[in-house]
Design a protein around this motif. Structure first.
Motif, PDB file in Angstrom:
ATOM      1  N   HIS A  50       0.838  -1.202   0.000  1.00 49.73           N
ATOM      2  CA  HIS A  50       0.000   0.000   0.000  1.00 49.73           C
ATOM      3  C   HIS A  50       0.874   1.253   0.000  1.00 49.73           C
ATOM      4  N   ILE A  51       1.907   1.251   0.815  1.00 53.22           N
ATOM      5  CA  ILE A  51       2.819   2.393   0.892  1.00 53.22           C
ATOM      6  C   ILE A  51       3.627   2.513  -0.398  1.00 53.22           C
ATOM      7  N   GLU A  52       4.183   1.402  -0.844  1.00 56.70           N
ATOM      8  CA  GLU A  52       4.972   1.428  -2.084  1.00 56.70           C
ATOM      9  C   GLU A  52       4.109   1.787  -3.291  1.00 56.70           C
ATOM     10  N   GLY A  53       2.803   1.501  -3.222  1.00 54.58           N
ATOM     11  CA  GLY A  53       1.866   1.859  -4.284  1.00 54.58           C
ATOM     12  C   GLY A  53       1.298   3.262  -4.114  1.00 54.58           C
ATOM     13  N   LYS A  54       1.947   4.061  -3.278  1.00 56.34           N
ATOM     14  CA  LYS A  54       1.560   5.447  -3.043  1.00 56.34           C
ATOM     15  C   LYS A  54       0.100   5.580  -2.605  1.00 56.34           C
ATOM     16  N   GLY A  55      -0.305   4.705  -1.697  1.00 60.16           N
ATOM     17  CA  GLY A  55      -1.640   4.773  -1.128  1.00 60.16           C
ATOM     18  C   GLY A  55      -2.697   3.988  -1.889  1.00 60.16           C
ATOM     19  N   ASP A  56      -2.279   3.097  -2.748  1.00 60.44           N
ATOM     20  CA  ASP A  56      -3.209   2.274  -3.530  1.00 60.44           C
ATOM     21  C   ASP A  56      -4.096   1.456  -2.588  1.00 60.44           C
ATOM     22  N   LYS A  57      -5.389   1.788  -2.533  1.00 61.15           N
ATOM     23  CA  LYS A  57      -6.314   1.122  -1.620  1.00 61.15           C
ATOM     24  C   LYS A  57      -6.534  -0.345  -1.958  1.00 61.15           C
ATOM     25  N   SER A  58      -6.213  -0.746  -3.165  1.00 65.13           N
ATOM     26  CA  SER A  58      -6.387  -2.157  -3.520  1.00 65.13           C
ATOM     27  C   SER A  58      -5.317  -3.033  -2.884  1.00 65.13           C
ATOM     28  N   LYS A  59      -4.312  -2.407  -2.278  1.00 60.84           N
ATOM     29  CA  LYS A  59      -3.201  -3.149  -1.673  1.00 60.84           C
ATOM     30  C   LYS A  59      -3.390  -3.409  -0.178  1.00 60.84           C
ATOM     31  N   ILE A  60      -4.495  -2.934   0.391  1.00 61.25           N
ATOM     32  CA  ILE A  60      -4.814  -3.174   1.800  1.00 61.25           C
ATOM     33  C   ILE A  60      -6.298  -3.517   1.910  1.00 61.25           C
ATOM     34  N   ILE A  61      -6.728  -3.838   3.106  1.00 57.47           N
ATOM     35  CA  ILE A  61      -8.152  -3.994   3.365  1.00 57.47           C
ATOM     36  C   ILE A  61      -8.676  -2.595   3.662  1.00 57.47           C
ATOM     37  N   ALA A  62      -9.347  -2.008   2.691  1.00 57.72           N
ATOM     38  CA  ALA A  62      -9.894  -0.655   2.826  1.00 57.72           C
ATOM     39  C   ALA A  62     -11.381  -0.786   3.147  1.00 57.72           C
ATOM     40  N   PHE A  63     -11.737  -0.585   4.386  1.00 60.71           N
ATOM     41  CA  PHE A  63     -13.117  -0.786   4.807  1.00 60.71           C
ATOM     42  C   PHE A  63     -14.081   0.126   4.065  1.00 60.71           C
ATOM     43  N   SER A  64     -13.622   1.287   3.636  1.00 58.77           N
ATOM     44  CA  SER A  64     -14.478   2.199   2.873  1.00 58.77           C
ATOM     45  C   SER A  64     -14.857   1.623   1.515  1.00 58.77           C
ATOM     46  N   GLN A  65     -14.125   0.627   1.064  1.00 57.69           N
ATOM     47  CA  GLN A  65     -14.382   0.001  -0.228  1.00 57.69           C
ATOM     48  C   GLN A  65     -15.152  -1.315  -0.110  1.00 57.69           C
ATOM     49  N   LEU A  66     -15.403  -1.777   1.113  1.00 53.93           N
ATOM     50  CA  LEU A  66     -16.040  -3.076   1.329  1.00 53.93           C
ATOM     51  C   LEU A  66     -17.531  -2.935   1.600  1.00 53.93           C
ATOM     52  N   SER A  67     -18.253  -3.981   1.289  1.00 47.60           N
ATOM     53  CA  SER A  67     -19.668  -4.036   1.654  1.00 47.60           C
ATOM     54  C   SER A  67     -19.762  -4.213   3.171  1.00 47.60           C
ATOM     55  N   PRO A  68     -20.906  -3.889   3.755  1.00 45.11           N
ATOM     56  CA  PRO A  68     -21.049  -4.116   5.197  1.00 45.11           C
ATOM     57  C   PRO A  68     -20.795  -5.573   5.588  1.00 45.11           C
ATOM     58  N   ARG A  69     -21.236  -6.521   4.771  1.00 44.81           N
ATOM     59  CA  ARG A  69     -21.027  -7.939   5.077  1.00 44.81           C
ATOM     60  C   ARG A  69     -19.533  -8.288   5.063  1.00 44.81           C
ATOM     61  N   ALA A  70     -18.817  -7.784   4.054  1.00 45.28           N
ATOM     62  CA  ALA A  70     -17.377  -8.059   3.966  1.00 45.28           C
ATOM     63  C   ALA A  70     -16.640  -7.422   5.141  1.00 45.28           C
ATOM     64  N   THR A  71     -17.069  -6.248   5.558  1.00 43.85           N
ATOM     65  CA  THR A  71     -16.466  -5.594   6.721  1.00 43.85           C
ATOM     66  C   THR A  71     -16.700  -6.435   7.966  1.00 43.85           C
ATOM     67  N   LEU A  72     -17.927  -6.862   8.172  1.00 47.67           N
ATOM     68  CA  LEU A  72     -18.254  -7.689   9.323  1.00 47.67           C
ATOM     69  C   LEU A  72     -17.469  -8.994   9.307  1.00 47.67           C
ATOM     70  N   ASP A  73     -17.395  -9.647   8.138  1.00 44.33           N
ATOM     71  CA  ASP A  73     -16.638 -10.893   8.042  1.00 44.33           C
ATOM     72  C   ASP A  73     -15.185 -10.676   8.433  1.00 44.33           C
ATOM     73  N   ASN A  74     -14.607  -9.559   8.015  1.00 47.91           N
ATOM     74  CA  ASN A  74     -13.220  -9.265   8.359  1.00 47.91           C
ATOM     75  C   ASN A  74     -13.070  -9.064   9.868  1.00 47.91           C
ATOM     76  N   CYS A  75     -13.966  -8.315  10.470  1.00 45.74           N
ATOM     77  CA  CYS A  75     -13.900  -8.056  11.914  1.00 45.74           C
ATOM     78  C   CYS A  75     -14.080  -9.345  12.714  1.00 45.74           C
ATOM     79  N   LEU A  76     -14.929 -10.216  12.214  1.00 43.29           N
ATOM     80  CA  LEU A  76     -15.204 -11.454  12.947  1.00 43.29           C
ATOM     81  C   LEU A  76     -14.056 -12.441  12.908  1.00 43.29           C
TER      82      LEU A  76
END
Length: 81
Positions: A50-76
């Protein structure tokens, strides 16, 4: 990019996140997730790409880009234990 030698592969360390995200990192000590070992990367995944990609959100888990279900699954992955 400040890398500690004891970090898992692909991790950059939460100190590396502070430069671009001071508004999030400065008050984060109040968040219960602050106690996790790699508090940013504990939830967002390894950050080096993510850092080497100059903030490329596709390189991390970006909760702002996830559906509520995907966010919940990640938290769980941790909170169901």
């Amino acid at each position: 990019l400040l890398l500690a030698q004891s970090l898992p592969p692909g991790f950059a360390g939460s100190n590396s996140c502070r430069g671009c995200h001071p508004d999030l990192s400065q008050p984060f000590f109040r968040n219960p997730h602050f106690k996790t070992e790699n508090y940013c990367e504990s939830c967002h995944g390894p950050g080096r790409a993510h850092i080497e990609g100059k903030g490329d959100k596709s390189k991390i888990i970006a909760f702002s880009q996830l559906s509520p279900r995907a966010t919940l699954d990640n938290c769980l992955t941790c909170h169901s234990k």
